[in-house]
Design a protein around this motif. Structure first.
Motif, mmCIF file in Angstrom:
data_model
loop_
_atom_site.group_PDB
_atom_site.id
_atom_site.type_symbol
_atom_site.label_atom_id
_atom_site.label_comp_id
_atom_site.label_asym_id
_atom_site.label_seq_id
_atom_site.Cartn_x
_atom_site.Cartn_y
_atom_site.Cartn_z
ATOM 1 N N SER A 27 22.454 6.997 65.689
ATOM 2 C CA SER A 27 23.189 6.070 64.822
ATOM 3 C C SER A 27 22.649 4.665 65.060
ATOM 4 C CB SER A 27 24.692 6.132 65.139
ATOM 5 O OG SER A 27 25.382 5.149 64.401
ATOM 6 N N ILE A 28 22.226 4.020 63.983
ATOM 7 C CA ILE A 28 21.723 2.648 64.062
ATOM 8 C C ILE A 28 22.593 1.776 63.171
ATOM 9 C CG2 ILE A 28 19.777 1.099 63.642
ATOM 10 C CD1 ILE A 28 17.902 3.438 64.117
ATOM 11 N N ARG A 29 23.229 0.793 63.776
ATOM 12 C CA ARG A 29 24.099 -0.120 63.039
ATOM 13 C C ARG A 29 23.514 -1.519 63.139
ATOM 14 N NH1 ARG A 29 29.825 0.864 64.674
ATOM 15 N NH2 ARG A 29 29.407 2.673 63.388
ATOM 16 N N VAL A 30 23.166 -2.084 61.985
ATOM 17 C CA VAL A 30 22.564 -3.414 61.930
ATOM 18 C C VAL A 30 23.511 -4.346 61.187
ATOM 19 C CG1 VAL A 30 20.529 -4.746 61.259
ATOM 20 C CG2 VAL A 30 20.292 -2.327 61.822
ATOM 21 N N THR A 31 23.909 -5.427 61.838
ATOM 22 C CA THR A 31 24.776 -6.412 61.204
ATOM 23 C C THR A 31 23.909 -7.416 60.482
ATOM 24 O OG1 THR A 31 26.359 -6.152 62.994
ATOM 25 C CG2 THR A 31 26.620 -8.070 61.578
ATOM 26 N N LEU A 32 23.996 -7.413 59.148
ATOM 27 C CA LEU A 32 23.155 -8.293 58.333
ATOM 28 C C LEU A 32 24.011 -9.139 57.408
ATOM 29 C CD1 LEU A 32 20.506 -5.741 57.034
ATOM 30 C CD2 LEU A 32 20.114 -7.462 58.756
ATOM 31 N N ASP A 33 23.559 -10.368 57.136
ATOM 32 C CA ASP A 33 24.075 -11.034 55.953
ATOM 33 C C ASP A 33 23.151 -10.623 54.811
ATOM 34 O OD1 ASP A 33 21.756 -12.500 56.270
ATOM 35 O OD2 ASP A 33 22.785 -14.135 57.298
ATOM 36 N N ASP A 34 23.331 -11.211 53.628
ATOM 37 C CA ASP A 34 22.539 -10.739 52.484
ATOM 38 C C ASP A 34 21.269 -11.551 52.258
ATOM 39 O OD1 ASP A 34 23.634 -13.075 51.611
ATOM 40 O OD2 ASP A 34 24.621 -12.239 49.839
ATOM 41 N N ARG A 35 20.808 -12.268 53.293
ATOM 42 C CA ARG A 35 19.559 -13.014 53.129
ATOM 43 C C ARG A 35 18.365 -12.060 53.225
ATOM 44 N NH1 ARG A 35 20.321 -17.580 57.564
ATOM 45 N NH2 ARG A 35 21.177 -15.763 58.623
ATOM 46 N N PRO A 36 17.385 -12.201 52.311
ATOM 47 C CA PRO A 36 16.224 -11.298 52.322
ATOM 48 C C PRO A 36 15.492 -11.266 53.662
ATOM 49 C CG PRO A 36 16.279 -12.561 50.284
ATOM 50 C CD PRO A 36 17.369 -13.115 51.170
ATOM 51 N N ARG A 37 15.467 -12.411 54.417
ATOM 52 C CA ARG A 37 14.762 -12.432 55.698
ATOM 53 C C ARG A 37 15.353 -11.419 56.667
ATOM 54 N NH1 ARG A 37 14.697 -14.122 60.799
ATOM 55 N NH2 ARG A 37 16.846 -14.814 60.808
ATOM 56 N N LYS A 38 16.679 -11.275 56.656
ATOM 57 C CA LYS A 38 17.332 -10.334 57.551
ATOM 58 C C LYS A 38 16.974 -8.895 57.178
ATOM 59 C CE LYS A 38 19.619 -13.136 60.235
ATOM 60 N NZ LYS A 38 19.330 -13.230 61.655
ATOM 61 N N VAL A 39 16.855 -8.626 55.872
ATOM 62 C CA VAL A 39 16.473 -7.278 55.457
ATOM 63 C C VAL A 39 15.027 -7.008 55.831
ATOM 64 C CG1 VAL A 39 16.269 -5.710 53.497
ATOM 65 C CG2 VAL A 39 18.177 -7.307 53.606
ATOM 66 N N THR A 40 14.175 -8.024 55.749
ATOM 67 C CA THR A 40 12.793 -7.881 56.209
ATOM 68 C C THR A 40 12.770 -7.556 57.700
ATOM 69 O OG1 THR A 40 12.030 -9.445 54.538
ATOM 70 C CG2 THR A 40 10.567 -9.039 56.403
ATOM 71 N N CYS A 41 13.648 -8.212 58.463
ATOM 72 C CA CYS A 41 13.765 -7.914 59.896
ATOM 73 C C CYS A 41 14.184 -6.465 60.112
ATOM 74 C CB CYS A 41 14.784 -8.841 60.551
ATOM 75 S SG CYS A 41 14.149 -10.486 60.913
ATOM 76 N N ALA A 42 15.154 -6.002 59.308
ATOM 77 C CA ALA A 42 15.610 -4.618 59.441
ATOM 78 C C ALA A 42 14.480 -3.650 59.132
ATOM 79 C CB ALA A 42 16.801 -4.359 58.516
ATOM 80 N N ASN A 43 13.690 -3.950 58.096
ATOM 81 C CA ASN A 43 12.526 -3.120 57.772
ATOM 82 C C ASN A 43 11.560 -3.071 58.944
ATOM 83 O OD1 ASN A 43 12.399 -1.785 55.246
ATOM 84 N ND2 ASN A 43 12.384 -3.760 54.214
ATOM 85 N N THR A 44 11.305 -4.241 59.542
ATOM 86 C CA THR A 44 10.385 -4.319 60.678
ATOM 87 C C THR A 44 10.923 -3.527 61.863
ATOM 88 O OG1 THR A 44 9.662 -6.512 59.972
ATOM 89 C CG2 THR A 44 9.193 -5.896 62.248
ATOM 90 N N GLY A 45 12.206 -3.702 62.159
ATOM 91 C CA GLY A 45 12.819 -3.000 63.285
ATOM 92 C C GLY A 45 12.823 -1.497 63.101
ATOM 93 N N LEU A 46 13.198 -1.039 61.895
ATOM 94 C CA LEU A 46 13.206 0.400 61.619
ATOM 95 C C LEU A 46 11.785 0.961 61.647
ATOM 96 C CD1 LEU A 46 15.863 0.557 58.763
ATOM 97 C CD2 LEU A 46 16.126 1.418 61.088
#
Length: 198
Positions: free
Chosen positions: A28-47
């Motif tokens: 289970s991976i839970r990532v706390t994000l706001d809706d800024r594209p940079r954070k989603v890019t970070c999530a992509n990088t991390g995953l």
């Protein structure tokens, strides 16, 4: 063996190497994000850096995050791509993201999603017209040939309690929230040829 990872900024934690968890069956991976594209890019990088370190024994995966409206999850197929049998998506995911994951995991048999954001369809006759148009254009290409169970529910009508378990909020009107699900029938459900339970 089960493992749960929680991160506020997934990519800021550095590369997470899970290779030593040899008998990991549930992740289970839970990532706390706001809706800024940079954070989603970070999530992509991390995953993209973490999932390749998970062994082939993984059978169940839960991803909990909210993606921004125009973002895309683009990670490649991990080592467990062919062994994963169930996937739970908590948060809001665009239809393109869900399609991408169904293609990554060809032997997936069960998918839970809260919620899939798709183009709303407001009236049943419009739904029928969309289906006829799509079927005529032969654009109902299968997304996954083994998925048998799909559980989808909205975040507005349903609310998380405890470990993001969603339960019905009975005082809300459900009718307006059915609109995205009508659209999902054509865009998504009709492209799962062996679906048994919805």
């Amino acid at each position: 063996m089960s493992l749960q990872l929680c991160a506020v900024a997934f990519c800021d934690k550095g590369d997470l190497d899970l290779f030593n968890f040899h008998f990991l069956h549930t992740l289970s991976i839970r990532v706390t994000l706001d809706d800024r594209p940079r954070k989603v890019t970070c999530a992509n990088t991390g995953l993209s850096s973490t999932l390749p370190t998970v062994t082939q024994s993984l059978r169940h995966l839960k991803l909990a995050m909210n993606t921004s409206k125009n973002s895309r999850l683009l990670f490649a197929a991990p080592p467990f791509a062919n062994s994963l049998s169930s996937l739970m998506l908590e948060g809001e995911y665009g239809l393109q993201d869900v399609e991408h994951m169904l293609r990554l995991f060809p032997n997936l048999q069960e998918l839970g999603a809260c919620a899939i954001v798709s183009k709303p369809t407001f009236f049943v006759p419009d739904l029928i017209d969309r289906y006829r148009s799509t079927a005529t254009n032969h654009s109902l290409k299968p997304l996954n040939s083994l998925l048998r169970v799909l559980s989808a529910h909205g975040q507005c009508y349903f609310t998380g309690v405890g470990d993001l378990v969603c339960v019905s909020k009975t005082k809300r009107l459900m009718a307006p929230e059915l609109n995205p699900y009508r659209g999902m029938l054509v865009d998504f459900v009709c492209r799962l040829p062996v679906l048994e339970a919805l």
